[in-house]
Design a protein around this motif. Structure first.
Motif, PDB file in Angstrom:
ATOM      1  N   LEU A  79      38.407  50.214  32.856  1.00  0.00           N
ATOM      2  CA  LEU A  79      37.742  48.887  33.080  1.00  0.00           C
ATOM      3  C   LEU A  79      38.528  47.585  32.482  1.00  0.00           C
ATOM      4  O   LEU A  79      38.007  46.497  32.760  1.00  0.00           O
ATOM      5  N   HIS A  80      39.754  48.132  31.831  1.00  0.00           N
ATOM      6  CA  HIS A  80      41.239  46.766  32.356  1.00  0.00           C
ATOM      7  C   HIS A  80      41.110  46.705  33.801  1.00  0.00           C
ATOM      8  O   HIS A  80      41.448  45.502  33.382  1.00  0.00           O
ATOM      9  N   PHE A  81      41.821  47.306  33.939  1.00  0.00           N
ATOM     10  CA  PHE A  81      42.253  47.223  34.996  1.00  0.00           C
ATOM     11  C   PHE A  81      41.347  46.067  36.786  1.00  0.00           C
ATOM     12  O   PHE A  81      41.386  45.145  36.785  1.00  0.00           O
ATOM     13  N   GLY A  82      39.912  46.682  35.806  1.00  0.00           N
ATOM     14  CA  GLY A  82      38.870  46.104  37.114  1.00  0.00           C
ATOM     15  C   GLY A  82      37.978  44.987  36.716  1.00  0.00           C
ATOM     16  O   GLY A  82      38.204  43.257  37.549  1.00  0.00           O
ATOM     17  N   ILE A  83      38.481  44.944  35.331  1.00  0.00           N
ATOM     18  CA  ILE A  83      37.852  42.967  34.709  1.00  0.00           C
ATOM     19  C   ILE A  83      38.952  42.725  35.428  1.00  0.00           C
ATOM     20  O   ILE A  83      38.906  41.467  35.345  1.00  0.00           O
ATOM     21  N   PHE A  84      40.445  42.493  34.746  1.00  0.00           N
ATOM     22  CA  PHE A  84      41.826  41.648  34.852  1.00  0.00           C
ATOM     23  C   PHE A  84      42.845  41.169  35.716  1.00  0.00           C
ATOM     24  O   PHE A  84      42.977  41.160  35.487  1.00  0.00           O
ATOM     25  N   GLY A  85      42.666  42.990  36.040  1.00  0.00           N
ATOM     26  CA  GLY A  85      43.295  43.095  37.449  1.00  0.00           C
ATOM     27  C   GLY A  85      45.088  43.248  36.687  1.00  0.00           C
ATOM     28  O   GLY A  85      46.143  43.293  37.783  1.00  0.00           O
ATOM     29  N   ARG A  86      45.074  43.404  35.798  1.00  0.00           N
ATOM     30  CA  ARG A  86      46.821  43.498  34.960  1.00  0.00           C
ATOM     31  C   ARG A  86      46.953  44.889  34.493  1.00  0.00           C
ATOM     32  O   ARG A  86      45.879  45.700  34.268  1.00  0.00           O
ATOM     33  N   ALA A  87      48.517  45.018  35.148  1.00  0.00           N
ATOM     34  CA  ALA A  87      48.936  46.176  34.457  1.00  0.00           C
ATOM     35  C   ALA A  87      49.002  46.426  33.218  1.00  0.00           C
ATOM     36  O   ALA A  87      48.722  45.351  31.975  1.00  0.00           O
TER      37      ALA A  87
END
Length: 113
Positions: free
Chosen positions: A43-51
């Motif tokens: 979810l974090h990667f999908g929404i924000f695109g950051r590692a």
């Protein structure tokens, strides 16, 4: 914004998984190593695109070179889907910007960088 569904492919313990979210409070329950944290990381990667750290290596399955995340959400009465992908090449991890896309319903409304 209401997140309705997340699809994960080759994300940590998830080969190909879809998780549905309902209205109100949602709880992710499972044993050790069953993929609860992986859902949150995706979810974090999908929404924000950051590692979360300096690399995406924590997110992609060890035996795979490509991983994908798609998040379906509602906002203002419309349904949207945001897609992102990772790839591993010669030991380096990066986001595949060619797979970055935002759809309103089935219509592509933004892609790339």
């Amino acid at each position: 914004m209401k997140i309705r569904r997340i699809f994960m492919e080759n994300i940590r313990s998830h080969l190909k998984s879809t998780v549905q979210f309902g209205d109100g409070f949602n709880c992710i329950v499972g044993g050790v190593g069953e993929g609860k944290s992986s859902i949150l990381y995706a979810l974090h990667f999908g929404i924000f695109g950051r590692a979360l750290g300096r690399s995406y290596d924590y997110l992609l399955r060890e035996d795979q070179s490509i991983g994908k995340v798609a998040i379906e959400f509602e906002h203002g009465g419309q349904r949207y889907t945001l897609t992102r992908a990772l790839h591993r090449e010669r030991g380096a991890f990066s986001q595949d910007m060619n797979q970055l896309a935002l759809y309103e319903g089935d219509k592509l409304i933004a892609s790339g960088k």
